[in-house]
Motif scaffolding. Structure first.
Motif, PDB file in Angstrom:
ATOM      1  N   TYR A 165     -65.903   6.326 -27.758  1.00 43.62           N
ATOM      2  CA  TYR A 165     -66.526   7.313 -26.826  1.00 43.62           C
ATOM      3  C   TYR A 165     -68.006   7.225 -26.884  1.00 43.62           C
ATOM      4  N   LEU A 166     -68.788   6.282 -27.484  1.00 43.02           N
ATOM      5  CA  LEU A 166     -70.232   6.399 -27.274  1.00 43.02           C
ATOM      6  C   LEU A 166     -70.736   5.950 -25.909  1.00 43.02           C
ATOM      7  N   GLU A 167     -70.038   4.756 -25.567  1.00 46.66           N
ATOM      8  CA  GLU A 167     -70.452   4.319 -24.103  1.00 46.66           C
ATOM      9  C   GLU A 167     -69.138   3.459 -23.773  1.00 46.66           C
ATOM     10  N   ALA A 168     -68.082   3.730 -24.385  1.00 46.29           N
ATOM     11  CA  ALA A 168     -66.805   2.941 -23.724  1.00 46.29           C
ATOM     12  C   ALA A 168     -66.695   1.282 -24.195  1.00 46.29           C
ATOM     13  N   TRP A 169     -67.396   1.173 -25.259  1.00 44.92           N
ATOM     14  CA  TRP A 169     -67.387  -0.092 -25.947  1.00 44.92           C
ATOM     15  C   TRP A 169     -67.203  -1.329 -25.374  1.00 44.92           C
ATOM     16  N   ALA A 170     -68.346  -1.521 -24.385  1.00 34.49           N
ATOM     17  CA  ALA A 170     -68.288  -2.713 -23.400  1.00 34.49           C
ATOM     18  C   ALA A 170     -68.234  -4.045 -24.142  1.00 34.49           C
ATOM     19  N   ILE A 171     -69.157  -4.292 -25.078  1.00 35.86           N
ATOM     20  CA  ILE A 171     -69.231  -5.470 -25.961  1.00 35.86           C
ATOM     21  C   ILE A 171     -68.915  -6.852 -25.182  1.00 35.86           C
ATOM     22  N   ASN A 172     -69.132  -6.872 -23.893  1.00 34.35           N
ATOM     23  CA  ASN A 172     -68.678  -7.792 -23.284  1.00 34.35           C
ATOM     24  C   ASN A 172     -69.517  -7.507 -21.706  1.00 34.35           C
ATOM     25  N   PRO A 173     -70.529  -8.441 -21.350  1.00 30.90           N
ATOM     26  CA  PRO A 173     -71.076  -8.332 -19.940  1.00 30.90           C
ATOM     27  C   PRO A 173     -70.183  -8.443 -18.873  1.00 30.90           C
ATOM     28  N   ALA A 174     -69.418  -9.481 -18.858  1.00 30.73           N
ATOM     29  CA  ALA A 174     -68.266  -9.768 -17.993  1.00 30.73           C
ATOM     30  C   ALA A 174     -67.470  -8.431 -17.580  1.00 30.73           C
ATOM     31  N   ARG A 175     -67.139  -7.891 -18.736  1.00 32.00           N
ATOM     32  CA  ARG A 175     -66.022  -6.805 -18.736  1.00 32.00           C
ATOM     33  C   ARG A 175     -66.556  -5.650 -18.134  1.00 32.00           C
ATOM     34  N   ASP A 176     -67.936  -5.566 -18.103  1.00 28.06           N
ATOM     35  CA  ASP A 176     -68.762  -4.377 -17.428  1.00 28.06           C
ATOM     36  C   ASP A 176     -68.943  -4.716 -16.163  1.00 28.06           C
ATOM     37  N   PHE A 177     -69.980  -5.775 -16.140  1.00 30.85           N
ATOM     38  CA  PHE A 177     -70.420  -6.383 -14.776  1.00 30.85           C
ATOM     39  C   PHE A 177     -69.575  -6.625 -13.595  1.00 30.85           C
ATOM     40  N   GLY A 178     -68.563  -7.450 -13.912  1.00 33.85           N
ATOM     41  CA  GLY A 178     -67.600  -7.820 -12.928  1.00 33.85           C
ATOM     42  C   GLY A 178     -66.839  -6.798 -12.184  1.00 33.85           C
ATOM     43  N   PRO A 179     -66.267  -5.906 -12.980  1.00 33.42           N
ATOM     44  CA  PRO A 179     -65.733  -4.634 -12.285  1.00 33.42           C
ATOM     45  C   PRO A 179     -66.806  -3.591 -11.739  1.00 33.42           C
ATOM     46  N   ARG A 180     -67.913  -3.668 -12.205  1.00 33.04           N
ATOM     47  CA  ARG A 180     -69.147  -2.778 -11.556  1.00 33.04           C
ATOM     48  C   ARG A 180     -69.501  -3.693 -10.198  1.00 33.04           C
ATOM     49  N   LEU A 181     -69.443  -4.894 -10.069  1.00 32.80           N
ATOM     50  CA  LEU A 181     -69.731  -5.630  -8.841  1.00 32.80           C
ATOM     51  C   LEU A 181     -68.878  -5.294  -7.752  1.00 32.80           C
ATOM     52  N   PHE A 182     -67.565  -5.277  -8.351  1.00 30.43           N
ATOM     53  CA  PHE A 182     -66.358  -4.852  -7.433  1.00 30.43           C
ATOM     54  C   PHE A 182     -66.677  -3.631  -6.678  1.00 30.43           C
ATOM     55  N   CYS A 183     -66.786  -2.915  -7.618  1.00 29.77           N
ATOM     56  CA  CYS A 183     -67.078  -1.265  -7.242  1.00 29.77           C
ATOM     57  C   CYS A 183     -67.997  -1.177  -6.221  1.00 29.77           C
ATOM     58  N   TYR A 184     -69.262  -1.633  -6.436  1.00 31.55           N
ATOM     59  CA  TYR A 184     -70.384  -1.731  -5.528  1.00 31.55           C
ATOM     60  C   TYR A 184     -69.829  -1.945  -4.283  1.00 31.55           C
ATOM     61  N   PHE A 185     -69.257  -2.949  -3.797  1.00 31.78           N
ATOM     62  CA  PHE A 185     -68.607  -3.302  -2.710  1.00 31.78           C
ATOM     63  C   PHE A 185     -67.472  -2.410  -2.227  1.00 31.78           C
ATOM     64  N   ALA A 186     -66.822  -1.607  -3.082  1.00 33.34           N
ATOM     65  CA  ALA A 186     -65.639  -0.817  -2.901  1.00 33.34           C
ATOM     66  C   ALA A 186     -65.920   0.548  -2.632  1.00 33.34           C
ATOM     67  N   GLY A 187     -67.090   0.759  -2.457  1.00 32.61           N
ATOM     68  CA  GLY A 187     -67.345   2.376  -1.969  1.00 32.61           C
ATOM     69  C   GLY A 187     -68.233   3.147  -3.188  1.00 32.61           C
ATOM     70  N   TRP A 188     -68.400   2.387  -4.290  1.00 33.42           N
ATOM     71  CA  TRP A 188     -69.018   3.189  -5.260  1.00 33.42           C
ATOM     72  C   TRP A 188     -70.623   3.114  -4.909  1.00 33.42           C
ATOM     73  N   GLY A 189     -71.146   2.134  -4.486  1.00 37.43           N
ATOM     74  CA  GLY A 189     -72.363   1.974  -4.100  1.00 37.43           C
ATOM     75  C   GLY A 189     -73.455   1.886  -5.201  1.00 37.43           C
ATOM     76  N   PRO A 190     -74.419   2.927  -5.107  1.00 38.23           N
ATOM     77  CA  PRO A 190     -75.486   2.991  -6.447  1.00 38.23           C
ATOM     78  C   PRO A 190     -74.897   3.560  -7.544  1.00 38.23           C
ATOM     79  N   SER A 191     -73.826   4.290  -7.302  1.00 37.90           N
ATOM     80  CA  SER A 191     -73.224   4.870  -8.740  1.00 37.90           C
ATOM     81  C   SER A 191     -72.693   3.730  -9.528  1.00 37.90           C
ATOM     82  N   ALA A 192     -72.527   2.752  -8.973  1.00 36.83           N
ATOM     83  CA  ALA A 192     -72.125   1.237  -9.664  1.00 36.83           C
ATOM     84  C   ALA A 192     -73.473   0.608  -9.904  1.00 36.83           C
ATOM     85  N   LEU A 193     -74.345   0.071  -9.126  1.00 35.77           N
ATOM     86  CA  LEU A 193     -75.415  -0.432  -9.235  1.00 35.77           C
ATOM     87  C   LEU A 193     -76.647   0.141  -8.349  1.00 35.77           C
TER      88      LEU A 193
END
Length: 288
Positions: free
Chosen positions: A198-226
């Motif tokens: 619950y602290l910050e969804a325990w990413a503990i893995n840069p690819a686990r966070d940045f890969g989906p974040r990069l997808f979301c940037y192009f899928a309509g989330w824009g600056p909410s993702a990056l």
């Protein structure tokens, strides 16, 4: 030629490993976040177990090919402490991020109408409010600042790598055998989520966070993702990379030198107890 073909196979395996983890993990995040009542709201441990099982499945599928790093923090730590080739580090990291993007894309295909309904029902939009973004990537929890989240990610990833290095240590007589090590590593991921998710969804893995974040940037989330609110995007990258080195280094320096077989080997060759023996350990799953 065979070496090049084998290396391509390793990269494919790393892509598939992260793809599996994100497909399973982000899907359970969708189940947790998008439904009311959520089947997991009063059973959060189930979310942690499913994430851990995603890791376990990924290791069983790809461990014999690449060792299933499935995490840039693991790849970096193995290069620093266990002889993984530095020339492979950036290609491994690149395909891990791509695997995260691909996994997120499939989760989006599965849940797109549910995401749209959730945002409509809660008067949210992707671009400005980051509606349903928590399905895909992490963010600070209640009362947690980005700086505190950075500290959390360093500590939690250090714990992860400390555990992984223990499970995959060839001299650790208490470690599980290779075929069960995948399950223990999955349970380790689940335990970290269960105690600190619950602290910050325990990413503990840069690819686990940045890969989906990069997808979301192009899928309509824009600056909410990056770059994300508070420019948070870099925290789940830097924290795990630093924490992984700390955790792996702590195991290599504080525990491994005193393992029975390594100690006995050092004694028989009349060298100091900190002598290093050659190792074939190369992967997340401990497949040698």
């Amino acid at each position: 030629m065979f070496r090049n073909k084998q290396f391509v196979g390793e990269l494919i395996a790393e892509f598939i490993a992260v793809f599996i983890i994100i497909l399973v993990g982000d899907s359970v995040a969708a189940m947790y976040s998008l439904y009311d009542p959520s089947p997991y709201r009063n059973a959060y441990w189930g979310v942690c177990i499913v994430w851990g099982l995603g890791v376990t499945i990924a290791i069983y599928v790809t461990g014999a090919v690449s060792g299933t790093h499935a995490n840039p923090a693991v790849t970096l730590a193995l290069a620093l402490f266990r002889g993984f080739s530095w020339r492979k580090v950036l290609p491994y990291v690149g395909v891990q991020v791509l695997g995260g993007m691909a996994g997120a894309a499939i989760v989006y295909v599965l849940y797109a109408p549910v995401i749209d309904h959730f945002n409509l029902a809660h008067h949210l939009d992707r671009l400005h409010d980051g509606g349903a973004a928590g399905v895909f990537f992490t963010h600070p929890g209640d009362f947690v600042t980005p700086l505190h989240a950075l500290v959390d990610e360093i500590i939690l990833t250090a714990l992860l790598l400390f555990g992984i290095f223990a499970v995959t240590c060839e001299y650790n007589t208490q470690a599980p055998q290779a075929n069960s090590g995948a399950l223990i590593i999955g349970l380790l991921v689940a335990a970290i989520g269960g105690c600190a998710g619950y602290l910050e969804a325990w990413a503990i893995n840069p690819a686990r966070d940045f890969g989906p974040r990069l997808f979301c940037y192009f899928a309509g989330w824009g600056p909410s993702a990056l770059p994300a609110p508070g420019h948070y995007w870099w925290v789940p990258i830097a924290g795990p990379l630093v924490g992984g080195v700390i955790g792996a280094g702590a195991y290599e320096g504080l525990v491994r030198p005193y393992m029975p077989r390594l100690r006995d080997r050092a004694a028989s060759s009349e060298v100091g107890p900190l002598a290093e023996a050659p190792t074939t350990e190369t992967g997340f799953s401990g497949q040698a």
